[in-house]
Design a protein around this motif. Structure first.
Motif, PDB file in Angstrom:
ATOM      1  N   MET A 164      34.724 -25.659 -31.415  1.00  0.00           N
ATOM      2  CA  MET A 164      33.874 -26.164 -29.909  1.00  0.00           C
ATOM      3  C   MET A 164      33.386 -25.202 -28.977  1.00  0.00           C
ATOM      4  SD  MET A 164      32.874 -29.532 -29.966  1.00  0.00           S
ATOM      5  CE  MET A 164      33.696 -29.977 -29.011  1.00  0.00           C
ATOM      6  N   ASN A 165      34.938 -23.832 -28.694  1.00  0.00           N
ATOM      7  CA  ASN A 165      34.402 -22.914 -27.886  1.00  0.00           C
ATOM      8  C   ASN A 165      34.165 -21.232 -28.595  1.00  0.00           C
ATOM      9  OD1 ASN A 165      36.055 -21.990 -25.026  1.00  0.00           O
ATOM     10  ND2 ASN A 165      36.754 -20.708 -26.719  1.00  0.00           N
ATOM     11  N   GLY A 168      30.466 -22.981 -28.290  1.00  0.00           N
ATOM     12  CA  GLY A 168      29.635 -22.847 -27.005  1.00  0.00           C
ATOM     13  C   GLY A 168      29.162 -21.714 -25.977  1.00  0.00           C
ATOM     14  N   ASP A 171      26.959 -20.281 -27.872  1.00  0.00           N
ATOM     15  CA  ASP A 171      25.335 -20.752 -28.530  1.00  0.00           C
ATOM     16  C   ASP A 171      25.098 -20.704 -29.841  1.00  0.00           C
ATOM     17  OD1 ASP A 171      25.143 -20.920 -25.194  1.00  0.00           O
ATOM     18  OD2 ASP A 171      23.680 -18.767 -25.533  1.00  0.00           O
ATOM     19  N   ALA A 202      33.249 -32.657 -25.376  1.00  0.00           N
ATOM     20  CA  ALA A 202      32.094 -31.323 -24.645  1.00  0.00           C
ATOM     21  C   ALA A 202      31.407 -30.861 -24.072  1.00  0.00           C
ATOM     22  CB  ALA A 202      30.893 -32.423 -25.543  1.00  0.00           C
ATOM     23  N   GLU A 203      32.098 -31.840 -22.745  1.00  0.00           N
ATOM     24  CA  GLU A 203      31.644 -30.884 -21.401  1.00  0.00           C
ATOM     25  C   GLU A 203      32.649 -29.770 -21.024  1.00  0.00           C
ATOM     26  OE1 GLU A 203      32.137 -34.200 -18.463  1.00  0.00           O
ATOM     27  OE2 GLU A 203      30.868 -35.568 -19.422  1.00  0.00           O
ATOM     28  N   TYR A 205      33.495 -27.332 -23.192  1.00  0.00           N
ATOM     29  CA  TYR A 205      33.350 -26.426 -23.709  1.00  0.00           C
ATOM     30  C   TYR A 205      31.756 -25.706 -23.616  1.00  0.00           C
ATOM     31  CZ  TYR A 205      37.113 -27.915 -27.005  1.00  0.00           C
ATOM     32  OH  TYR A 205      38.460 -28.546 -26.813  1.00  0.00           O
ATOM     33  N   GLY A 206      31.098 -26.855 -23.052  1.00  0.00           N
ATOM     34  CA  GLY A 206      29.609 -26.285 -21.621  1.00  0.00           C
ATOM     35  C   GLY A 206      28.591 -27.560 -23.188  1.00  0.00           C
ATOM     36  N   PHE A 207      28.790 -28.181 -23.348  1.00  0.00           N
ATOM     37  CA  PHE A 207      27.736 -28.287 -23.970  1.00  0.00           C
ATOM     38  C   PHE A 207      27.320 -29.771 -23.875  1.00  0.00           C
ATOM     39  CE2 PHE A 207      30.143 -27.021 -27.150  1.00  0.00           C
ATOM     40  CZ  PHE A 207      30.030 -27.984 -27.983  1.00  0.00           C
ATOM     41  N   GLU A 235      21.740 -24.486 -27.426  1.00  0.00           N
ATOM     42  CA  GLU A 235      22.354 -25.554 -27.141  1.00  0.00           C
ATOM     43  C   GLU A 235      23.338 -26.703 -28.019  1.00  0.00           C
ATOM     44  OE1 GLU A 235      20.357 -27.484 -23.628  1.00  0.00           O
ATOM     45  OE2 GLU A 235      18.517 -25.801 -23.112  1.00  0.00           O
TER      46      GLU A 235
END
Length: 354
Positions: A164-165, A168, A171, A202-203, A205-207, A235
């Motif tokens: 996930m990291n 994010g 991209d 998910a938040e 990791y920025g998405f 995204e």
């Protein structure tokens, strides 16, 4: 969360009647496969099997949302998704009998099933990053994407965080499809994580993370299709599909030892997705008795043929244990192969008493 089935007319969804019928057809194929595979395992035809009854809507809906060239990175409970993607049933059965996974040589863009928990997640992200690099180097307009399928138990593994990291940060065009059936073997979701949901992770990791009724194949289709569109634009998305495992974790598991008879879950989540979707399509005048009977007959014939094809292949060769680990065998694998061959020469397994 996307609205649950029954709240919308079919005309208000992203699917027309023909596409909805194909969803039902593949759910029936998936159910027939699961029931037959379970029966085969019980009679010793294969050593083990992970049933997925109750999760057909989630898997088939997601599979239909993917484009032909999208890559699927599956886990061991993804047989319904693979069938809907076009993997021959005989290939999946042969894999469970110890053969290489893609015996037929099909060209469906599927990565091999990951039996270790969550190990496919970094692989999926790596593939997505490679797609980005290829587009940049070749100035390509290809918009392939990746769907990485895993269960809620996988979110407790470090591979989940790492994948996930990276997705994010870089991209990666990846949709993380977490099928939350409420149990990681004998561990309920609330014993795995204190977060409000899996989607909310998910938040960090920025998405975006979204939840969907996993027993509504139309809602899953719409959600995954939207997520793939975002992923193609750079995204990534985490989709948490809320479903329920009706049977055991695997054929070596006994859920009666840990799962209460009455779980505190809403009816929409524990209801049979196949029965529910068929009833919905009947109410929408999209299917009738003749169509449903034809689907079951076709599915039975397909499984009969797949079992016959698998039995015709025979027992796997011992070399298959080593030949498909890497593109070329390594010295260590050669040593292991030699050790096994020496052991087999000194042990007549047919005369062993177990």
């Amino acid at each position: 969360m996307h609205r649950v089935i029954g709240e919308r007319d079919l005309s208000e969804t992203a699917l027309n009647a023909e596409a909805a019928r194909e969803l039902l057809r593949d759910m029936i194929r998936a159910r027939e496969f699961d029931e037959r595979a379970l029966a085969l395992q019980r009679r010793g035809w294969m050593s083990g099997y992970p049933p997925y009854k109750g999760q057909e809507g989630s898997q088939v809906g997601a599979a239909h949302a993917m484009l032909e060239d999208d890559w699927l990175f599956p886990t061991y409970r993804s047989n319904a998704m693979q069938l809907a993607r076009g993997v021959p049933a005989s290939d999946i059965l042969l894999f469970r009998r110890g053969h290489a996974e893609f015996t037929s040589g099909h060209d469906v863009p599927n990565f091999p099933q990951a039996v270790p928990i969550a190990s496919q997640i970094p692989h999926a992200v790596g593939a997505g990053m490679a797609m980005n690099y290829e587009r940049a180097v070749q100035e390509s307009s290809d918009d392939d994407a990746v769907v990485c399928y895993f269960g809620d138990g996988a979110t407790s593994e470090g591979d989940f965080h790492e994948g996930m990291n990276f997705a994010g940060v870089f991209d990666a065009p990846v949709v993380f499809l977490c099928e939350n059936n409420n149990w990681a073997i004998s561990l309920p979701r609330e014993k795995q994580t204190a977060s409000e949901s899996i989607a909310v992770k998910a938040e960090a990791y920025g998405f975006e993370g979204v939840q969907v009724d996993g027993n509504d194949p139309v809602a899953v289709y719409e959600t995954v299709a939207d997520a793939l569109e975002d992923a193609r634009a750079g995204e990534p998305v985490l989709v948490e599909s809320l479903t329920y495992r009706q049977g055991a974790h695997t054929t070596s598991d006994d859920p009666e030892r840990y799962r209460p008879d009455e779980e505190d879950l809403p009816e929409w989540r524990t209801a049979d997705p196949l029965e529910r979707f068929e009833s919905y399509l009947r109410e929408q005048d999209a299917v009738d008795d003749g169509f449903v009977e034809e689907c079951w007959d076709d599915a039975e014939t397909e499984l009969d043929d797949a079992i016959d094809a698998a039995e015709d292949v025979g027992e796997p060769d011992v070399d298959e244990l080593f030949d498909y680990v890497y593109a070329e065998r390594t010295p260590r694998l050669d040593d292991q192969k030699a050790t096994l061959e020496e052991w087999l020469e000194t042990h007549d397994l047919q005369e062993q008493e177990f």
